[in-house]
Design a protein around this motif. Structure first.
Motif, PDB file in Angstrom:
ATOM      1  N   ASP A 260       5.275 114.061  21.018  1.00  0.00           N
ATOM      2  CA  ASP A 260       6.379 114.338  21.941  1.00  0.00           C
ATOM      3  C   ASP A 260       7.687 114.449  21.173  1.00  0.00           C
ATOM      4  O   ASP A 260       8.493 115.348  21.444  1.00  0.00           O
ATOM      5  CB  ASP A 260       6.434 113.238  23.001  1.00  0.00           C
ATOM      6  N   MET A 261       7.895 113.571  20.209  1.00  0.00           N
ATOM      7  CA  MET A 261       9.124 113.614  19.427  1.00  0.00           C
ATOM      8  C   MET A 261       9.167 114.855  18.548  1.00  0.00           C
ATOM      9  O   MET A 261      10.225 115.459  18.363  1.00  0.00           O
ATOM     10  CB  MET A 261       9.264 112.354  18.579  1.00  0.00           C
TER      11      MET A 261
ATOM     12  N   GLN B 262       7.722 117.744  19.262  1.00  0.00           N
ATOM     13  CA  GLN B 262       7.999 118.868  20.162  1.00  0.00           C
ATOM     14  C   GLN B 262       9.472 118.879  20.579  1.00  0.00           C
ATOM     15  O   GLN B 262      10.106 119.924  20.665  1.00  0.00           O
ATOM     16  CB  GLN B 262       7.103 118.804  21.400  1.00  0.00           C
ATOM     17  N   SER B 263      10.033 117.719  20.831  1.00  0.00           N
ATOM     18  CA  SER B 263      11.448 117.640  21.224  1.00  0.00           C
ATOM     19  C   SER B 263      12.341 118.121  20.108  1.00  0.00           C
ATOM     20  O   SER B 263      13.336 118.806  20.343  1.00  0.00           O
ATOM     21  CB  SER B 263      11.817 116.206  21.591  1.00  0.00           C
ATOM     22  N   SER B 264      12.022 117.789  18.886  1.00  0.00           N
ATOM     23  CA  SER B 264      12.859 118.209  17.761  1.00  0.00           C
ATOM     24  C   SER B 264      12.732 119.704  17.522  1.00  0.00           C
ATOM     25  O   SER B 264      13.662 120.339  17.037  1.00  0.00           O
ATOM     26  CB  SER B 264      12.507 117.432  16.502  1.00  0.00           C
TER      27      SER B 264
ATOM     28  N   GLU C  17      12.301 121.945  19.971  1.00  0.00           N
ATOM     29  CA  GLU C  17      12.966 122.611  21.076  1.00  0.00           C
ATOM     30  C   GLU C  17      14.470 122.653  20.880  1.00  0.00           C
ATOM     31  O   GLU C  17      15.147 123.560  21.349  1.00  0.00           O
ATOM     32  CB  GLU C  17      12.632 121.917  22.404  1.00  0.00           C
TER      33      GLU C  17
END
Length: 176
Positions: free
Chosen positions: A138-139, A141-143, A145
């Motif tokens: 998740d982290m 993918q967040s970075s 985006e």
């Protein structure tokens, strides 16, 4: 006075030491001889030990049994006889076998509890690994985006976590 050439009379013998008879001889109301086979194993201070063994096995059987085995094994034999006699008095039907059966049952129950606890521990470790991998993905993918943030978040080292290649098809989410 002593006469030359004659020896003086020997000193009077010391009085014999009175030793208490062993518990077996005391209970059997007999004289405890010097080489009493029961004396080393049934001291006068513990008459119940012989009483129970006598009640279950009989004095003549105990004596006969002790005379037939080597002296080095007699203490263990008496200990076993006393244990069996006490168990037989507590439980006349099963004796030691009942106690052994109960202990084996307890061992089986404790082994089952241990196996269950170990399985729960492995399950929790897998859940923890999956949760950490999920947070890491998740982290990552967040970075990706956010264009302004670097590809690698400096405070998260994702190399220590499992990635998709390591997880393969065995990875399952904690919730659906």
């Amino acid at each position: 006075m002593t006469v030359k050439g004659l020896a003086s009379p020997p000193p009077p013998p010391s009085p014999p030491v009175v030793v208490s008879p062993c518990a077996a001889c005391k209970i059997l109301r007999r004289r405890c001889v010097d080489k009493c086979v029961l004396a080393p194993y049934f001291p006068p201070t513990d008459p119940l030990k012989f009483t129970n063994a006598h009640r279950v096995f009989g004095a003549s059987n105990i004596i006969k049994f002790l005379q037939e085995i080597p002296e080095s094994q007699r203490a263990d034999a008496v200990s076993s006889m006393v244990y069996e006699a006490n168990a037989r008095i507590r439980d006349p039907v099963y004796g030691c076998a009942g106690a052994i059966c109960n202990l084996q049952k307890q061992i089986s129950e404790l082994q089952a509890q241990l196996a269950k606890a170990q399985a729960e521990l492995v399950n929790m470790q897998c859940q923890q690994t999956n949760l950490i991998a999920l947070i890491c993905m998740d982290m990552t993918q967040s970075s990706q985006e956010l264009p302004n943030l670097p590809q690698q978040v400096p405070w998260v080292d994702t190399t220590c976590f499992l990635d998709d290649n390591v997880l393969g098809n065995s990875w399952e989410p904690l919730w659906t």
